[in-house]
Design a protein around this motif. Structure first.
Motif, PDB file in Angstrom:
ATOM      1  N   VAL A 145      45.163  47.153  31.132  1.00 30.96           N
ATOM      2  CA  VAL A 145      45.656  48.088  32.143  1.00 30.96           C
ATOM      3  C   VAL A 145      44.536  49.023  32.581  1.00 30.96           C
ATOM      4  CG1 VAL A 145      47.231  50.011  32.543  1.00 30.96           C
ATOM      5  CG2 VAL A 145      48.053  47.957  31.378  1.00 30.96           C
ATOM      6  N   GLY A 146      43.765  49.519  31.606  1.00 32.10           N
ATOM      7  CA  GLY A 146      42.637  50.376  31.947  1.00 32.10           C
ATOM      8  C   GLY A 146      41.621  49.659  32.820  1.00 32.10           C
ATOM      9  N   THR A 147      41.401  48.371  32.539  1.00 28.25           N
ATOM     10  CA  THR A 147      40.466  47.587  33.359  1.00 28.25           C
ATOM     11  C   THR A 147      40.968  47.486  34.794  1.00 28.25           C
ATOM     12  OG1 THR A 147      39.855  46.307  31.395  1.00 28.25           O
ATOM     13  CG2 THR A 147      39.260  45.387  33.531  1.00 28.25           C
ATOM     14  N   LEU A 148      42.276  47.323  34.975  1.00 28.70           N
ATOM     15  CA  LEU A 148      42.844  47.309  36.326  1.00 28.70           C
ATOM     16  C   LEU A 148      42.508  48.604  37.066  1.00 28.70           C
ATOM     17  CD1 LEU A 148      44.791  46.358  38.599  1.00 28.70           C
ATOM     18  CD2 LEU A 148      46.644  47.410  37.282  1.00 28.70           C
ATOM     19  N   ILE A 149      42.633  49.740  36.397  1.00 28.63           N
ATOM     20  CA  ILE A 149      42.360  51.023  37.042  1.00 28.63           C
ATOM     21  C   ILE A 149      40.884  51.131  37.428  1.00 28.63           C
ATOM     22  CG2 ILE A 149      42.454  53.521  36.770  1.00 28.63           C
ATOM     23  CD1 ILE A 149      45.183  52.133  36.918  1.00 28.63           C
ATOM     24  N   VAL A 150      40.004  50.656  36.549  1.00 25.93           N
ATOM     25  CA  VAL A 150      38.566  50.762  36.818  1.00 25.93           C
ATOM     26  C   VAL A 150      38.147  49.814  37.936  1.00 25.93           C
ATOM     27  CG1 VAL A 150      36.267  50.460  35.837  1.00 25.93           C
ATOM     28  CG2 VAL A 150      38.066  51.507  34.466  1.00 25.93           C
ATOM     29  N   LEU A 151      38.625  48.579  37.883  1.00 21.42           N
ATOM     30  CA  LEU A 151      38.188  47.567  38.848  1.00 21.42           C
ATOM     31  C   LEU A 151      38.925  47.646  40.176  1.00 21.42           C
ATOM     32  CD1 LEU A 151      37.735  44.332  36.691  1.00 21.42           C
ATOM     33  CD2 LEU A 151      35.965  45.661  37.847  1.00 21.42           C
ATOM     34  N   GLY A 152      40.040  48.343  40.200  1.00 19.19           N
ATOM     35  CA  GLY A 152      40.859  48.375  41.406  1.00 19.19           C
ATOM     36  C   GLY A 152      40.126  48.731  42.684  1.00 19.19           C
ATOM     37  N   PRO A 153      39.214  49.727  42.678  1.00 16.87           N
ATOM     38  CA  PRO A 153      38.549  50.096  43.948  1.00 16.87           C
ATOM     39  C   PRO A 153      37.459  49.129  44.398  1.00 16.87           C
ATOM     40  CG  PRO A 153      38.642  51.955  42.402  1.00 16.87           C
ATOM     41  CD  PRO A 153      38.993  50.725  41.635  1.00 16.87           C
ATOM     42  N   TYR A 154      37.058  48.162  43.577  1.00 16.72           N
ATOM     43  CA  TYR A 154      35.940  47.295  43.929  1.00 16.72           C
ATOM     44  C   TYR A 154      36.381  46.187  44.875  1.00 16.72           C
ATOM     45  CZ  TYR A 154      32.914  49.639  40.684  1.00 16.72           C
ATOM     46  OH  TYR A 154      32.151  50.589  40.056  1.00 16.72           O
ATOM     47  N   ALA A 155      35.588  45.988  45.938  1.00 17.16           N
ATOM     48  CA  ALA A 155      35.950  45.028  46.971  1.00 17.16           C
ATOM     49  C   ALA A 155      35.358  43.659  46.678  1.00 17.16           C
ATOM     50  CB  ALA A 155      35.475  45.523  48.334  1.00 17.16           C
ATOM     51  N   VAL A 156      35.833  42.665  47.405  1.00 14.73           N
ATOM     52  CA  VAL A 156      35.343  41.296  47.260  1.00 14.73           C
ATOM     53  C   VAL A 156      33.852  41.238  47.513  1.00 14.73           C
ATOM     54  CG1 VAL A 156      35.453  38.999  48.277  1.00 14.73           C
ATOM     55  CG2 VAL A 156      37.567  40.243  47.788  1.00 14.73           C
ATOM     56  N   GLY A 157      33.379  41.950  48.533  1.00 13.88           N
ATOM     57  CA  GLY A 157      31.965  41.940  48.869  1.00 13.88           C
ATOM     58  C   GLY A 157      31.762  42.421  50.285  1.00 13.88           C
ATOM     59  N   PRO A 158      30.511  42.369  50.757  1.00 12.66           N
ATOM     60  CA  PRO A 158      30.230  42.864  52.108  1.00 12.66           C
ATOM     61  C   PRO A 158      31.010  42.144  53.196  1.00 12.66           C
ATOM     62  CG  PRO A 158      28.198  42.517  50.866  1.00 12.66           C
ATOM     63  CD  PRO A 158      29.302  41.919  50.053  1.00 12.66           C
ATOM     64  N   GLU A 159      31.357  40.870  52.931  1.00  9.07           N
ATOM     65  CA  GLU A 159      32.077  40.136  53.961  1.00  9.07           C
ATOM     66  C   GLU A 159      33.527  40.586  54.087  1.00  9.07           C
ATOM     67  OE1 GLU A 159      32.538  38.005  50.063  1.00  9.07           O
ATOM     68  OE2 GLU A 159      30.945  39.024  51.184  1.00  9.07           O
ATOM     69  N   LEU A 160      34.103  41.142  53.027  1.00 14.88           N
ATOM     70  CA  LEU A 160      35.483  41.659  53.066  1.00 14.88           C
ATOM     71  C   LEU A 160      35.501  43.032  52.401  1.00 14.88           C
ATOM     72  CD1 LEU A 160      37.445  38.410  52.082  1.00 14.88           C
ATOM     73  CD2 LEU A 160      37.441  39.516  54.332  1.00 14.88           C
ATOM     74  N   PRO A 161      34.950  44.047  53.047  1.00 13.02           N
ATOM     75  CA  PRO A 161      34.786  45.347  52.386  1.00 13.02           C
ATOM     76  C   PRO A 161      36.083  46.084  52.117  1.00 13.02           C
ATOM     77  CG  PRO A 161      34.160  45.486  54.706  1.00 13.02           C
ATOM     78  CD  PRO A 161      34.408  44.042  54.412  1.00 13.02           C
ATOM     79  N   SER A 162      37.198  45.666  52.723  1.00 12.74           N
ATOM     80  CA  SER A 162      38.475  46.350  52.505  1.00 12.74           C
ATOM     81  C   SER A 162      39.372  45.632  51.510  1.00 12.74           C
ATOM     82  CB  SER A 162      39.224  46.508  53.838  1.00 12.74           C
ATOM     83  OG  SER A 162      38.508  47.316  54.733  1.00 12.74           O
ATOM     84  N   ARG A 163      38.975  44.458  51.053  1.00 13.92           N
ATOM     85  CA  ARG A 163      39.853  43.682  50.177  1.00 13.92           C
ATOM     86  C   ARG A 163      39.449  43.865  48.708  1.00 13.92           C
ATOM     87  NH1 ARG A 163      40.904  37.569  51.768  1.00 13.92           N
ATOM     88  NH2 ARG A 163      41.680  38.771  53.573  1.00 13.92           N
ATOM     89  N   PRO A 164      40.330  44.430  47.869  1.00 15.61           N
ATOM     90  CA  PRO A 164      40.000  44.578  46.450  1.00 15.61           C
ATOM     91  C   PRO A 164      39.717  43.224  45.806  1.00 15.61           C
ATOM     92  CG  PRO A 164      41.932  45.876  47.032  1.00 15.61           C
ATOM     93  CD  PRO A 164      41.635  45.010  48.212  1.00 15.61           C
ATOM     94  N   ALA A 165      38.732  43.195  44.914  1.00 13.04           N
ATOM     95  CA  ALA A 165      38.342  41.938  44.287  1.00 13.04           C
ATOM     96  C   ALA A 165      39.496  41.321  43.502  1.00 13.04           C
ATOM     97  CB  ALA A 165      37.138  42.162  43.372  1.00 13.04           C
TER      98      ALA A 165
END
Length: 781
Positions: A662-682
């Motif tokens: 659950v903690g990992t979800l909170i940490v990784l949540g703001p990270y995007a797929v990459g420059p090609e999809l900057p608004s999509r969480p990974a």
């Protein structure tokens, strides 16, 4: 074998005696690593120290609020730390300072940072060409500030004369002429900085080339936004992005702004494994020039300079220079030296060493290669007065010079303060008397390391360092100085260790983290004693800050790529993980989040799973942060996603890695797929492509939204995902079916309440309204 201290009777005292943290994450800071034969870059300004730091806390991740409805206080805290308008992005945002007295455990940047592979080339990174410091932060971004330096025209002209073009140089020059923007992607040491400066000199003149420095993230986007302030017509700028690659849209926007102003821009970045085609037409792979051509150019220049300065006429005829140059280039030992992925600046240094053997017998040429490999040790010994040809130094000059080298990249004010501390420790060791309360600092700073003697870097023309910093001509001298000090005058070891212990308690983060970097370099020379006197003490400390420095020291030591040392460190971290001490368990988890763990993602995940599954599991958020670091490592996303799926389905929710998942979800949540999809969480991107990943992610969200320790942050993160859906139609469609999938009726009721509040705060958000309607349709009987 590791011995561990007794556990405290209860967890109430854990970490409450720690000193207050600075607001910035504890990552190492060392000088900018430049490449090419040009002037070295300078580190960007430091972030403000200690601003907004609150009370220290490092309580277990499952710590529960006293009083009130469980989770309400966390929800309020999470909301206060989030920005409604900030979508998930491809880079970690900087941390906001904690409020005074905020002692509840959160997934917060004050508790952890990571060191993973490859140098970012900024003030928050350590490692030359081995390691990188990367911060995983949760909070709002800080504005990017640039410092601009105009380079000397004569230096650029000299650089241009000696430069040897890379294969695509003509195409790069044409792109810069047409688009006013070029992005050079290549490894540190490939000469990309030199290529950038030469391209700009050809485009706008040698007296109109400047360098922009900054320690922030999102530099290309920030430059596009601040183009009117930092771009001048018919003047070119170089900007080092570190390891971060901009999005194609960002490059297009920056090219448009640079073209409208008439100012060519060259960006350089590492970008390991980057897809050049996605960044077309601006990006080029920089493979570096032919090193033999570089050696030939710089050797010929050094020989001609030698002839002009030392010999005239018949003493040094031109044909003798040509014969010497020919013989050197034919020597098989030159091929051996250049074939080991030698950085360009090291090739230039080799040329200078070989030139000194011009008038020596041919059979002595082999000594030149040995002298070149040993040059930094020789320089360190000479600087400390340990060679017969150097006069004995004044008693306090030796420790001052040691501190000067070890403070490379730090402001001179820091050097004066910590250098005086080392003088005090040395004096006490010599006389067994306490240092005087007031010391007269009577040695001129410029006499510590004169420019041109191979120690201090020559300042750039027009440079205005504020604050002025220690800058070495060769940053690698720091490691050689430590080797000479540790294995030279034996009596200096004890004062040096006591000095590092004091630096680790300094009020400035950059000084404290430098102590851990120095300890890591010393581990490469004497693991047992340095571990016993420094690293083990930090690993057992009640301060989370000290435990992070223990992890950083081991990461720096692993950067030596010594198989024996690496195996020794792996065993030590495994001992920490098996210890009953919660502090050592936390130190192990923090270390797994560095290059120590990212070398073997699968093995580290097994170790973290075992650590989290113990009867008395590790009680800190560091397991979540370490797992997030593995996700961001090369080829780590899929193994981590699979592990999270196992952890969230563990039958024993109280003693399983579920909380860490659950903690990992909170940490990784703001990270995007990459420059090609900057608004999509990974994480959402994985779930959209794989139904099994979607099922695991849904379980993670269900646990996170009802967990008293994480619910506030989880609802704030969900709000950011929904707002990101306004810029990504596929993400919005996915969330419209995903969020109403919560199985518990109570959770659906909470979702209705929170998403309704989101809709009121963001009345223009289409995705929020669509998800709210889907939730209410699901709740209808």
């Amino acid at each position: 074998m590791t011995t561990t201290p007794d556990l405290p009777a209860d967890g109430s005292r854990d970490e409450r005696e720690s000193a207050a943290w600075d607001a910035d994450v504890p990552v190492a800071e060392v000088p900018h690593q430049h490449d090419g034969a040009g002037e070295p870059g300078a580190p960007p300004p430091d972030p403000p120290e200690g601003g907004g730091a609150g009370a220290t806390s490092d309580e277990p991740a499952g710590h529960r609020n006293d009083g009130g409805v469980p989770g309400d206080r966390q929800e309020a805290a999470g909301a206060s730390r989030s920005s409604d308008a900030q979508p998930p992005g491809p880079r970690p945002p900087r941390a906001a300072a904690r409020d005074e007295g905020d002692t509840d455990e959160q997934i917060s940047p004050e508790h952890f940072s990571f060191v993973i592979r490859h140098s970012a080339g900024n003030a928050n990174a350590y490692g030359g060409h081995h390691n990188t410091a990367l911060s995983l932060n949760v909070g709002g971004p800080q504005p990017v500030e640039f410092q601009q330096t105009l380079l000397a025209a004569d230096g650029i002209q000299q650089l241009h004369r000696l430069h040897r073009p890379v294969p695509d140089h003509p195409v790069m020059a044409d792109c810069l002429k047409r688009n006013h923007l070029v992005l050079l992607i290549g490894p540190n040491g490939s000469g990309r900085d030199t290529t950038a400066r030469v391209l700009l000199a050809d485009a706008c003149g040698s007296d109109r080339v400047a360098v922009l420095y900054s320690g922030g993230a999102g530099l290309a986007q920030a430059l596009a936004e601040q183009a009117d302030r930092h771009l001048t017509p018919e003047h070119g700028v170089v900007l080092d992005l570190g390891t971060e690659l901009p999005a194609p849209a960002t490059l297009a926007a920056l090219a448009l702004r640079a073209g409208s102003i008439g100012a060519p821009v060259v960006l350089i970045a590492e970008g390991v494994g980057a897809e050049i085609e996605a960044l077309s037409p601006y990006a080029f792979r920089h493979t570096g020039p032919d090193l033999k051509q570089v050696l030939e150019a710089h050797l010929e220049s050094a020989l001609q300079r030698h002839r002009a300065e030392e010999h005239q006429g018949d003493h040094c005829p031109q044909h003798a220079l040509r014969e010497f140059l020919r013989d050197v280039l034919r020597d098989p030992r030159v091929h051996d030296e250049l074939g080991a992925n030698l950085p360009v600046r090291e090739t230039v240094s080799l040329a200078g060493t070989l030139a000194a053997f011009l008038h020596r017998p041919p059979e002595e040429l082999g000594q030149a290669f040995g002298a070149w490999r040993n040059r930094l040790r020789t320089l360190a010994r000479s600087l400390l007065g340990l060679t017969a040809s150097v006069n004995v130094l004044d008693p306090h000059q030796q420790p001052l010079r040691i501190a000067y080298v070890l403070c490379d990249g730090l402001p001179l004010s820091d050097f004066i303060r910590v250098g005086t501390l080392l003088c005090d420790e040395v004096q006490e060791a010599e006389t067994r008397e306490a240092a005087p309360e007031r010391r007269v600092f009577d040695l001129a700073l410029d006499q510590l390391a004169e420019t041109g003697a191979g120690v201090a870097a020559a300042p750039d023309a027009g440079r205005s360092d504020n604050p002025r910093r220690v800058r070495l001509a060769e940053p690698e001298l720091m490691a050689s100085m430590l080797e000479v000090v540790w294995h030279g005058p034996g009596w200096l070891r004890a004062p040096l260790v006591r000095w590092l212990q004091k630096l680790a308690e300094d009020r400035l983060e950059r000084v404290r983290s430098r102590a851990s970097v120095i300890a890591g370099l010393l581990l490469r020379h004497d693991f047992d004693s340095v571990y016993r006197d420094l690293v083990q003490v930090w690993a057992r400390s009640r301060s989370a800050r000290d435990r992070q420095y223990a992890a950083l020291a081991l990461a720096v030591a692993v950067g030596a790529e010594d198989p024996w040392l690496t195996a020794r460190i792996d065993r030590q971290v495994a001992d920490w993980a098996r210890s009953p001490s919660p502090q050592l368990q936390d130190s192990a988890a923090r270390t797994y989040g560095t290059v120590v763990g990212t070398r073997d993602v699968a093995g580290t995940l097994r170790a973290l799973e075992e650590l989290g599954s113990r009867r008395t599991p590790v009680r800190y958020a560091s397991v979540a942060y370490a797992t997030a670091a593995l996700f961001l490592a090369a080829d780590g996303a899929e193994p981590v996603a699979e592990a999270l799926g196992r952890w969230v389905r563990h039958p024993d929710n109280e003693a399983s890695p579920l909380r860490h998942a659950v903690g990992t979800l909170i940490v990784l949540g703001p990270y995007a797929v990459g420059p090609e999809l900057p608004s999509r969480p990974a994480l959402a991107g994985q779930a959209m492509a794989d139904p099994e990943r979607a099922a695991s992610l849904l379980l993670l969200w269900q646990h996170a939204l009802v967990d008293p320790a994480y619910s506030g942050l989880a609802w704030a993160l969900l709000e950011k995902w929904l707002l990101a859906g306004d810029r990504d139609g596929e993400l919005c469609l996915f969330l419209e079916g995903f969020v109403p999938g919560f199985s518990a009726a109570e959770l659906l009721s909470r979702a209705d309440f929170h998403v309704t509040r989101m809709a009121r705060r963001h009345p223009a958000s289409t995705c929020v309204r669509r998800v709210l309607r889907a939730i209410r349709r699901r709740r209808r009987p």
